[in-house]
Design a protein around this motif. Structure first.
Motif, PDB file in Angstrom:
ATOM      1  N   ARG A   1      -3.201   4.418   1.011  1.00 52.23           N
ATOM      2  CA  ARG A   1      -2.952   3.072   0.490  1.00 52.23           C
ATOM      3  C   ARG A   1      -3.479   2.935  -0.938  1.00 52.23           C
ATOM      4  NH1 ARG A   1      -5.201  -1.391   4.385  1.00 52.23           N
ATOM      5  NH2 ARG A   1      -4.158  -2.711   2.828  1.00 52.23           N
TER       6      ARG A   1
ATOM      7  N   TYR B   1       1.080  -7.036  -9.724  1.00 52.01           N
ATOM      8  CA  TYR B   1       0.840  -6.007  -8.712  1.00 52.01           C
ATOM      9  C   TYR B   1      -0.624  -5.924  -8.313  1.00 52.01           C
ATOM     10  CZ  TYR B   1       5.655  -4.619  -8.960  1.00 52.01           C
ATOM     11  OH  TYR B   1       7.023  -4.633  -8.872  1.00 52.01           O
TER      12      TYR B   1
ATOM     13  N   ARG C   1      -1.187  -8.499  -5.523  1.00 53.67           N
ATOM     14  CA  ARG C   1      -0.622  -8.116  -4.225  1.00 53.67           C
ATOM     15  C   ARG C   1      -1.547  -7.206  -3.439  1.00 53.67           C
ATOM     16  NH1 ARG C   1       5.734  -6.849  -5.695  1.00 53.67           N
ATOM     17  NH2 ARG C   1       6.245  -8.951  -6.455  1.00 53.67           N
TER      18      ARG C   1
ATOM     19  N   ASP D   1      -0.629  -2.232  -0.280  1.00 62.35           N
ATOM     20  CA  ASP D   1       0.301  -2.526   0.814  1.00 62.35           C
ATOM     21  C   ASP D   1      -0.113  -1.802   2.092  1.00 62.35           C
ATOM     22  OD1 ASP D   1       1.899  -4.063  -0.868  1.00 62.35           O
ATOM     23  OD2 ASP D   1       3.082  -2.333  -1.500  1.00 62.35           O
ATOM     24  N   GLU D   2       0.251  -2.398   3.198  1.00 60.85           N
ATOM     25  CA  GLU D   2       0.087  -1.715   4.471  1.00 60.85           C
ATOM     26  C   GLU D   2       1.065  -0.542   4.536  1.00 60.85           C
ATOM     27  OE1 GLU D   2      -2.126  -2.315   6.700  1.00 60.85           O
ATOM     28  OE2 GLU D   2      -2.934  -4.222   5.964  1.00 60.85           O
TER      29      GLU D   2
END
Length: 480
Positions: free
Chosen positions: A49, A454, A457, A460-461
């Motif tokens: 990740r 970004y 955010r 991400d998973e």
């Protein structure tokens, strides 16, 4: 303002702006390669990740760095044609190798890394980012070889018929003693910058995850914070050690730069290091100073009893060696002295910001031991400010390096005033300065907007692969 003034401003703006991206590119590529390698070795999803999260930020930075770097080459042709003609035979080889080897190595394997998710074997994919990082190191080496030649010209002969410096020893240019100390110093400072970038962003997310009670994200960002802080601290120690060696080489080959950096007007044995010096308005003498006894001699010569040449004596020596008038309108005839307040303060700001960054990294490492998430406002803002400290230290370091060499463009051979394009009018130079500054401003807004989008955010998973679309390239898909 005449074309020389404008050309100087344009070069400073473009170069400092471009170098905001370079150390992040070098340092962050190493961090990403390390995270992906950790994922392959451990199978821990957190490392994957982090790889993908910082990979997106790296790509934004890389793209802007390439765009701003291209303009560097054009401005030499526009504003510095006499300089380009004089050094072209020297710079041609290292810069050609940089373009043909280093840049193509970076771009080719970066493309494979972007589009190779789920297509390349995991180890081959990780190797791509290591090769990207290797390309950044090659690029830095060959560009710094050219710059080091400006600081300490070697491996050349002057051709009086063409009025050009011509290379006669490529190895001497590549292994210039200035280059051998500058390269590790610059690369280690880039590691500091890339690591600080990781720490600042990850710490902000760590605090958010802690308040939202997201245990997995707390572990994820703790790993990023601690690895980044550790790299920053170790690289900071390396920067200090390489900087010490660099200072001794600088004292040997450019004694005026060291004297100006310390505000040392008269030659001294067992010279003191100035923490604060106040001089006369014309920069001709010292009025007040706070010093550390013997430290300057040790920094310059390796001995507290060493002799360090002063500005006044070096000015006389340069007049005897190079003549009475360097052809530089910014200085009185035969002065050969850089702008002392500028070199004095940029040198200290560079060191101060670097030390502060290392200190904050050490503080964060202590504060996050055993999985703790520090909640104080001071440490939060220190972490958020951390990416800017080594970044600006790099910029001030380069301002010191280039301005401390003045009035020389190539030390001892060509002054800056002699380097400017003779056929460029004030209007033409001003037009290019305004246009490029506006373009760079727009690019800066785009860069910040993309990065902030970004960064917010977060990581991400990891989604399971879509079996209906084998090889689909999802991990680095952008949506804006």
């Amino acid at each position: 303002m005449d074309p020389t003034d404008i050309a100087r401003w344009q070069f400073a703006i473009i170069t400092v702006y471009h170098f905001l991206f370079v150390p992040i590119t070098i340092g962050l590529s190493a961090m990403i390669a390390g995270y992906e390698t950790a994922w392959i070795r451990t199978g821990n999803e957190h490392w994957l990740r982090l790889t993908k999260f910082f990979g997106k930020l790296f790509l934004i930075n890389f793209a802007l760095g390439v765009v701003t770097g291209i303009v560097q080459e054009f401005q030499f042709g526009m504003n510095w044609s006499d300089y380009s003609r004089f050094v072209g035979d020297i710079f041609g080889a290292p810069l050609a190798v940089e373009g043909l080897l280093a840049f193509f190595l970076e771009s080719t394997f970066l493309g494979l890394w972007i589009f190779g998710w789920d297509r390349l074997p995991a180890k081959a994919h990780a190797a791509c980012m290591w090769l990207v990082h290797l390309g950044t190191l090659f690029s830095a080496y060959f560009i710094l070889a050219a710059n080091s030649w400006m600081q300490h010209p070697v491996g050349y002969r002057f051709n009086p018929e063409t009025g050009r410096a011509e290379m006669n020893d490529f190895a001497a240019v590549l292994f210039n003693k200035v280059q051998l100390v500058t390269f590790p110093h610059v690369v280690l400072s880039a590691y500091m910058t890339g690591a600080a970038f990781v720490v600042g962003i990850a710490f902000w997310h760590l605090r958010k995850a802690s308040r939202a009670s997201k245990a997995q994200d707390v572990k994820l960002y703790t790993r990023a914070v601690r690895t980044g802080a550790a790299v920053l601290l170790v690289a900071g120690l390396g920067v200090a050690a390489s900087g010490d060696v660099q200072g001794k080489i600088m004292t040997e080959v450019q004694p005026m730069k060291m004297a100006a950096a310390e505000g040392l007007y008269d030659t001294e044995t067992s010279a003191d290091f100035s923490l604060l010096t106040i001089g006369s308005l014309d920069g001709s003498e010292e009025k007040f100073a706070i010093t550390i006894p013997g430290l300057l001699s040790w920094l310059g010569t390796g001995s507290t009893d060493g002799t360090v040449a002063g500005i006044n004596q070096l000015r006389e020596q340069y007049q005897d060696t190079y003549g009475q008038d360097p052809g530089e309108k910014y200085y009185s005839p035969g002065d050969y002295t850089p702008i002392i307040p500028l070199t004095y303060w940029t040198f200290r700001i560079m060191i101060g910001l670097g030390l502060l960054a290392a200190a904050i990294a050490g503080w964060i490492l202590l504060a996050t031991r055993r999985g703790r998430v520090p909640q104080g406002r001071l440490i939060l803002w220190s972490a958020i400010a951390l990416p800017f400290l080594p970044l600006f230290a790099n910029s001030f370091g380069w301002i010191f390096t280039e301005m401390g060499r003045q009035p020389w463009a190539v030390f001892g051979l060509m002054t800056t005033a002699q380097s400017v394009s003779p056929g460029v009018s004030t209007f033409e130079a001003a037009t290019s300065l305004i246009v490029l500054t506006l373009i760079y401003t727009v690019l800066g807004v785009v860069e910040v907007r993309l990065l902030m989008t970004y960064i917010r955010r977060g990581a991400d998973e990891i989604e399971p692969p879509d079996e209906s679309e084998p090889g689909a390239d999802k991990p680095l898909a952008f949506a804006y």
